[in-house]
Motif scaffolding. Sequence first.
Motif, PDB file in Angstrom:
ATOM      1  N   PRO A 196      38.705  46.962  33.302  1.00 63.10           N
ATOM      2  CA  PRO A 196      39.384  45.710  33.671  1.00 63.10           C
ATOM      3  C   PRO A 196      38.526  44.857  34.588  1.00 63.10           C
ATOM      4  O   PRO A 196      37.658  45.368  35.317  1.00 63.10           O
ATOM      5  CB  PRO A 196      40.648  46.198  34.384  1.00 63.10           C
ATOM      6  CG  PRO A 196      40.286  47.544  34.909  1.00 63.10           C
ATOM      7  CD  PRO A 196      39.350  48.144  33.901  1.00 63.10           C
ATOM      8  N   LEU A 197      38.781  43.553  34.551  1.00 62.61           N
ATOM      9  CA  LEU A 197      38.061  42.593  35.382  1.00 62.61           C
ATOM     10  C   LEU A 197      39.006  42.098  36.476  1.00 62.61           C
ATOM     11  O   LEU A 197      40.172  41.784  36.208  1.00 62.61           O
ATOM     12  CB  LEU A 197      37.607  41.409  34.530  1.00 62.61           C
ATOM     13  CG  LEU A 197      36.878  40.270  35.249  1.00 62.61           C
ATOM     14  CD1 LEU A 197      35.475  40.702  35.649  1.00 62.61           C
ATOM     15  CD2 LEU A 197      36.827  39.026  34.354  1.00 62.61           C
ATOM     16  N   THR A 198      38.504  42.037  37.706  1.00 61.68           N
ATOM     17  CA  THR A 198      39.278  41.494  38.822  1.00 61.68           C
ATOM     18  C   THR A 198      38.513  40.340  39.438  1.00 61.68           C
ATOM     19  O   THR A 198      37.318  40.449  39.716  1.00 61.68           O
ATOM     20  CB  THR A 198      39.553  42.562  39.894  1.00 61.68           C
ATOM     21  OG1 THR A 198      40.284  43.648  39.311  1.00 61.68           O
ATOM     22  CG2 THR A 198      40.371  41.984  41.048  1.00 61.68           C
ATOM     23  N   LEU A 199      39.217  39.217  39.641  1.00 61.53           N
ATOM     24  CA  LEU A 199      38.634  38.046  40.283  1.00 61.53           C
ATOM     25  C   LEU A 199      39.287  37.871  41.646  1.00 61.53           C
ATOM     26  O   LEU A 199      40.506  37.743  41.747  1.00 61.53           O
ATOM     27  CB  LEU A 199      38.871  36.790  39.435  1.00 61.53           C
ATOM     28  CG  LEU A 199      38.481  36.845  37.954  1.00 61.53           C
ATOM     29  CD1 LEU A 199      38.855  35.541  37.268  1.00 61.53           C
ATOM     30  CD2 LEU A 199      36.998  37.129  37.801  1.00 61.53           C
ATOM     31  N   LEU A 200      38.478  37.862  42.693  1.00 61.08           N
ATOM     32  CA  LEU A 200      38.972  37.581  44.037  1.00 61.08           C
ATOM     33  C   LEU A 200      38.497  36.185  44.429  1.00 61.08           C
ATOM     34  O   LEU A 200      37.289  35.923  44.499  1.00 61.08           O
ATOM     35  CB  LEU A 200      38.453  38.617  45.033  1.00 61.08           C
ATOM     36  CG  LEU A 200      38.945  40.058  44.835  1.00 61.08           C
ATOM     37  CD1 LEU A 200      38.442  40.951  45.967  1.00 61.08           C
ATOM     38  CD2 LEU A 200      40.462  40.124  44.742  1.00 61.08           C
ATOM     39  N   ILE A 201      39.442  35.280  44.659  1.00 57.59           N
ATOM     40  CA  ILE A 201      39.125  33.880  44.938  1.00 57.59           C
ATOM     41  C   ILE A 201      38.745  33.712  46.400  1.00 57.59           C
ATOM     42  O   ILE A 201      39.413  34.225  47.301  1.00 57.59           O
ATOM     43  CB  ILE A 201      40.332  32.973  44.625  1.00 57.59           C
ATOM     44  CG1 ILE A 201      40.944  33.331  43.264  1.00 57.59           C
ATOM     45  CG2 ILE A 201      39.919  31.507  44.670  1.00 57.59           C
ATOM     46  CD1 ILE A 201      40.012  33.198  42.110  1.00 57.59           C
ATOM     47  N   ASP A 202      37.656  32.997  46.644  1.00 56.66           N
ATOM     48  CA  ASP A 202      37.242  32.667  48.007  1.00 56.66           C
ATOM     49  C   ASP A 202      38.303  31.774  48.647  1.00 56.66           C
ATOM     50  O   ASP A 202      38.609  30.702  48.136  1.00 56.66           O
ATOM     51  CB  ASP A 202      35.886  31.957  47.962  1.00 56.66           C
ATOM     52  CG  ASP A 202      35.433  31.463  49.338  1.00 56.66           C
ATOM     53  OD1 ASP A 202      35.927  31.996  50.351  1.00 56.66           O
ATOM     54  OD2 ASP A 202      34.593  30.547  49.372  1.00 56.66           O
TER      55      ASP A 202
END
Length: 268
Positions: free
Chosen positions: A208-214
């Motif tokens: 799975p891919l996880t995106l953490l937004i700045d």
Amino acid sequence: MSNFKTVYIYAPHAKEREAVKPELETLFNRLNIEIVDDKRTADIVASIGGDGAFLKAVRDVNFRDDCVYLGIATANKTHFYADFHVNHLNELEDAFLKDNFDPRRYPIIEVRVNDNQPVYCLNEFTIRSSIIKTIRMDLYINNFLFEHFMGDGIVVSTPTGSTGYNKSLGGAVVDPLIHAIQVTELASVNSNTHRTLGTSFLLQKERPLTLLIDKSVDYYPILALDNEALGVTNTDKIEIKVSDKFIRTLRLENNTFWHKTKRNFLQE
């Protein structure tokens, strides 16, 4: 003959629905398939229109994986999801009578925003800033920090969605038999201070891919599922993966994804 008993017809445009409905009612009556209004239990979900109508139909019934989907086009152009045409319904009837279908299972994407309930898409998920500014995100594959992204955004597509927005960005066209997601950059910034992979890449189901937004800047990100926006504010984390769910489609034999790809891109 196939054992389908009921069909739900999804026609987003009233003009098309009224023009086609009588002919479809006659056709399905001959096939002993009842047209029903209950989209939750119908054996077949039939969309009237192009690929956009097909995508909306799948979303309208909440990505049911216990039915089959059937696309009936109205415009004289090639499609990826709509295998039949309103002007040639005899082909559809003949396919039912001879059971001349080649069912396919198409993978879908599961998206979870800020630990909320998952949502799904059949073509692609897109995130980008709604202001004229690059967006920063950390990309994790499983729990491994893969890259610090800076650019206009990210597109994550399914194999069937790989021929759409993803392809226009230089991504690869992927066989739907490969159950994977493709991650493609939108105008990434690459310099001595910022570095991304600079090309699209595939992730299989177990990655799975996880995106953490700045959060140092409020980007007011736009999140899109296929052709619809997702109304979420204060986005911090987005988890994306190949879903355990899938959709099943009815299509004619000898009309594979690659036949459609050739018609759409290689034939004049």
